[in-house]
Design a protein around this motif. Structure first.
Motif, mmCIF file in Angstrom:
data_model
loop_
_atom_site.group_PDB
_atom_site.id
_atom_site.type_symbol
_atom_site.label_atom_id
_atom_site.label_comp_id
_atom_site.label_asym_id
_atom_site.label_seq_id
_atom_site.Cartn_x
_atom_site.Cartn_y
_atom_site.Cartn_z
ATOM 1 N N PHE A 61 -7.604 44.775 30.293
ATOM 2 C CA PHE A 61 -8.528 45.869 29.990
ATOM 3 C C PHE A 61 -7.902 46.849 29.003
ATOM 4 N N LEU A 62 -6.651 47.198 29.222
ATOM 5 C CA LEU A 62 -5.970 48.175 28.376
ATOM 6 C C LEU A 62 -5.832 47.668 26.947
ATOM 7 N N LEU A 63 -5.513 46.386 26.778
ATOM 8 C CA LEU A 63 -5.359 45.853 25.430
ATOM 9 C C LEU A 63 -6.704 45.765 24.710
ATOM 10 N N ILE A 64 -7.748 45.304 25.414
ATOM 11 C CA ILE A 64 -9.078 45.252 24.803
ATOM 12 C C ILE A 64 -9.532 46.663 24.433
ATOM 13 N N PHE A 65 -9.270 47.615 25.300
ATOM 14 C CA PHE A 65 -9.600 49.015 25.029
ATOM 15 C C PHE A 65 -8.909 49.488 23.752
ATOM 16 N N SER A 66 -7.645 49.136 23.603
ATOM 17 C CA SER A 66 -6.884 49.615 22.445
ATOM 18 C C SER A 66 -7.443 49.053 21.144
ATOM 19 N N ASP A 67 -7.726 47.763 21.088
ATOM 20 C CA ASP A 67 -8.243 47.187 19.848
ATOM 21 C C ASP A 67 -9.673 47.631 19.568
ATOM 22 N N ALA B 267 -16.785 40.839 32.283
ATOM 23 C CA ALA B 267 -17.007 42.240 32.654
ATOM 24 C C ALA B 267 -15.794 43.092 32.298
ATOM 25 N N THR B 268 -14.589 42.571 32.550
ATOM 26 C CA THR B 268 -13.379 43.300 32.188
ATOM 27 C C THR B 268 -13.268 43.435 30.674
ATOM 28 N N PHE B 269 -13.566 42.342 29.967
ATOM 29 C CA PHE B 269 -13.505 42.365 28.503
ATOM 30 C C PHE B 269 -14.447 43.426 27.935
ATOM 31 N N MET C 260 -23.238 52.156 21.048
ATOM 32 C CA MET C 260 -22.681 50.811 21.238
ATOM 33 C C MET C 260 -22.240 50.567 22.682
ATOM 34 N N MET C 261 -22.049 51.632 23.449
ATOM 35 C CA MET C 261 -21.686 51.480 24.856
ATOM 36 C C MET C 261 -22.744 50.735 25.650
ATOM 37 N N ALA C 262 -24.000 50.812 25.180
ATOM 38 C CA ALA C 262 -25.098 50.221 25.946
ATOM 39 C C ALA C 262 -24.880 48.732 26.178
ATOM 40 N N TYR C 263 -24.329 48.041 25.197
ATOM 41 C CA TYR C 263 -24.099 46.598 25.330
ATOM 42 C C TYR C 263 -23.128 46.311 26.477
ATOM 43 N N GLY C 264 -21.993 46.959 26.461
ATOM 44 C CA GLY C 264 -20.997 46.721 27.501
ATOM 45 C C GLY C 264 -21.481 47.120 28.878
ATOM 46 N N LEU C 265 -22.223 48.232 28.963
ATOM 47 C CA LEU C 265 -22.749 48.661 30.258
ATOM 48 C C LEU C 265 -23.695 47.611 30.829
ATOM 49 N N ALA D 6 -23.098 45.623 34.297
ATOM 50 C CA ALA D 6 -24.070 45.793 35.374
ATOM 51 C C ALA D 6 -24.717 44.478 35.784
ATOM 52 N N PHE D 7 -25.056 43.627 34.812
ATOM 53 C CA PHE D 7 -25.867 42.448 35.113
ATOM 54 C C PHE D 7 -25.070 41.145 35.219
#
Length: 671
Positions: free
Chosen positions: A278-284, A405-407, A517-522, A526-527
């Protein structure tokens, strides 16, 4: 209650408490911001106002009559033109009579302030009016009024509140991932190791120790257990020396380790790799919301390609390098083990992000993004393999959904926070921060992931024969070409490339782009787990893939019915829902319909080839979108990607009806 459910409930409870605390802090923080933003806006025009005021005061020192100056309104017009935030400037004498003005609206309440002598600001109707006294040798000559739109104050306050809410959402997602790791380390993994240790003891095996405890909790029992095990083995060594062969006969059925050895039970859990992943995906992902804009600064017509294609080129090459690295990353992961493979991949990513921050030309940028992609691919494969090997076979779709989900939790969190940071720090410092977080992920894995090889069986090398064999298998070809590749075209072509540029063209700030763009990840978060559980239960994976494809096509046409930022946000949300439905079951569909081909090349090899071909869509997405934008503008790109997805989804559905009339044929094992 199982350990897994206990861990999950504890993580959710801890996250809920953190959410409540963060929400209270957000509300408390918003209040002083709301009261301070108006004075800050007024302060922003004081430098301009003081300059104009001193210029008018100089006229008095030259003995020029204050109410008969020439060219003042021309000066005010120029000042307003150079400072778009200023809506009007007005100079009145000390009795409140209007002398000079530029852009002054017809608003009666403003006249009530003309006689004021104090240096202050106030909201009058739709205006924030700031008054500055103009002083002369004999006292006050008059007052300069500078007007700003009060709606700007409201807009900035609203933007600030949105940023606070965004940070709150990201904090909750980050806290949930972190708490999953902490609870796994404190509860799940120590409990599993302790249970395995006692199981061995019941079978007469006293030779193995429990792993070191880093966090306390249940793991605090380890020291006492290990001390007891060490004491028993020391006694066994002493008795073996004293009794000789008689010891072996008297302890038949019991097992102790040799002197100097210390075999340790492996304590592993999916959540041990989820947090650093999660941390690495967050960073990139910090650069997702502004990367096309960052690339724009390197564009030159001398490269001989259109601007739209050039902006998508680094994204496409990043995806291509990522795709090319993934099969070999799987081999490196097998040979190096999870810990070293992840740490090396995160280290390469760190170097790539640092060099991206200092790029000087488009060629530099493409090169360093390619290097980043190699490290990114190694981490991606390592995390995916770790999760797959720690998830039971009957829960394979759920395990893949958890991985996705983590990605996407890291991706959406990074995109949202990155937009805020880019607005306040700039692009290059944000890349520097990305590199720091990537390095933190590498150090975390080196510290906490066990030094354990992945098993004796090493995956065989990738060969062209395996690729040709799978591509000759019709169901595999249909799934990859008509489902996997189009979904990645929509992801990179629309979400990563077209949407940020279009939102920026609509006048949105980089913070706003990241929020949208957050909408996609949310939607994915969620689903995806719910859909995966349903797909595993029903077993009709192909229907989920078909429905997801048609839903993705519908998302692209949302902009036709709802234009502007809201339409793009709706399209992004619908695309997230569509991919939550259709992407996770794709790999399970390969296992269902390609059993004979998968058995021949091997499950791991088949998965690697599928992922490699799937990444072709990541490469093509920005290129297709750039060409469509250059020819048909942004909306044409949306519709073009939508039509492509609709056509491929239709052919996919018809092809599976033709290949397999119903699932009974699959059960009978017919190809």
């Amino acid at each position: 209650m199982s350990t897994e459910h206990l861990q999950k409930r504890l993580a959710i409870l801890a996250t809920a408490l953190l959410f409540a605390a963060a929400l209270a802090l957000t509300l408390l923080a918003a209040r002083p911001f709301a009261t301070a933003i108006e004075p800050e806006m007024a302060r922003s025009v004081l430098v301009v106002g003081d300059s104009v005021s001193q210029l008018l005061s100089r006229a008095d020192r030259l003995a020029l009559p204050f109410d008969q100056l020439v060219g003042v309104e021309t000066l005010l017009d120029e000042v307003r033109r150079d400072n778009p935030d200023i809506s009007y400037l007005l100079v009145v004498d000390r009795h409140g009579r209007r002398l000079y003005a530029s852009g002054l609206p017809q608003h009666e309440p403003l006249k009530q302030r003309w006689t004021g002598a104090a240096r202050d600001s106030a909201t009058i109707g739709p205006w924030l009016d700031t008054a500055l006294p103009i002083m002369g040798s004999q006292g006050q000559l008059g007052t300069l009024h500078l007007g700003q739109q009060a709606a700007t104050v409201e807009a900035q306050l609203r933007e600030l509140l949105f940023d606070l809410v965004t940070v709150l959402i990201v904090a909750v997602l980050t806290a949930l991932e972190l708490m999953r790791f902490v609870m796994a380390a404190m509860v799940a993994a120590p409990s599993a190791a302790l249970a395995e240790g006692w199981r061995a003891v019941r079978q007469g095996d006293f030779s193995r120790y429990l792993p070191s405890d880093y966090f306390g909790g249940i793991g605090r029992l380890n020291a006492r257990y290990n001390a007891l095990t060490e004491s028993l083995n020391q006694r066994a060594v002493a008795l073996r020396v004293k009794l000789g062969d008689a010891f072996e006969h008297s302890t038949s059925g019991l097992r102790f380790h040799a002197e100097g050895e210390r075999p340790t039970l492996f304590s592993g859990a999916v959540d041990f790799v989820r947090w650093p992943f999660f941390l690495l995906i967050f960073s990139d992902s910090l650069s997702l919301s502004f990367f096309p804009l960052y690339v724009e600064g390197f564009y030159s017509p001398a490269y001989g390609i259109s601007r739209q294609v050039a902006l998508g080129l680094p994204i496409s090459i990043f995806m291509f390098a990522w795709a090319m690295a993934m099969p070999w990353a799987g081999l490196w992961c097998d040979r190096l083990g999870y810990r070293r493979a992840f740490a090396i991949g995160a280290g390469i990513t760190t170097v790539g992000l640092l060099l991206t921050a200092v790029s000087q030309t488009l060629i530099d940028l493409v090169l360093w993004r390619s290097l980043t992609a190699v490290g990114y691919g190694l981490v991606f494969v390592t995390a995916q393999t770790y999760i797959a090997n720690h998830t039971p076979p009957e829960r394979r779709t759920k395990g893949m959904a958890m991985f996705l989900a983590t990605f996407f939790a890291g991706s959406l969190s990074g995109a949202a926070i990155g937009g805020i940071l880019a607005d306040r720090l700039g692009h290059r410092p944000t890349f520097m921060l990305s590199a720091g977080l990537s390095l933190a992920a590498a150090l975390f894995v080196l510290r906490f992931l066990a030094r354990r090889r992945m098993g004796a069986a090493v995956r065989k090398s990738l060969s062209w024969h395996d690729i040709k064999l799978l591509l000759a298998h019709r169901p595999f070809l249909v799934i990859t070409v008509l489902a996997a590749i189009p979904s990645k075209v929509a992801l990179t072509g629309f979400l990563y490339y077209t949407a940020p540029l279009y939102l920026q063209a609509l006048g949105n700030s980089q913070s706003a782009v990241g929020r949208v763009m957050m909408a996609y990840g949310l939607a994915i978060i969620a689903f995806s787990p719910l859909v995966a559980q349903m797909a595993d239960k029903l077993g009709r994976h192909r229907w989920f893939v078909s429905i997801g494809g048609f839903a993705a096509a519908s998302a692209m046409f949302a902009i036709y019915f709802l234009d502007g930022t809201l339409g793009v946000a709706l399209a992004i949300l619908l695309l997230g829902v569509a991919h939550a439905i259709g992407v996770s079951p794709q790999l399970a569909l390969i296992s269902d319909y390609c059993k004979d081909a998968v058995a021949e090349v091997g499950q791991a090899t088949a998965t690697g080839i599928f992922r490699l071909i799937e990444r072709l869509g990541n490469v093509l997405g920005p290129i297709i979108a750039g060409a469509l934008i250059a020819t048909y503008d942004f909306k044409g790109a949306f519709y073009g990607i939508g039509i492509l997805t609709l056509v491929t989804s239709t052919i996919f559905t018809l092809a599976f009806w033709w290949l397999h009339g119903n699932d009974a044929e699959l059960a009978e094992g017919r190809p």
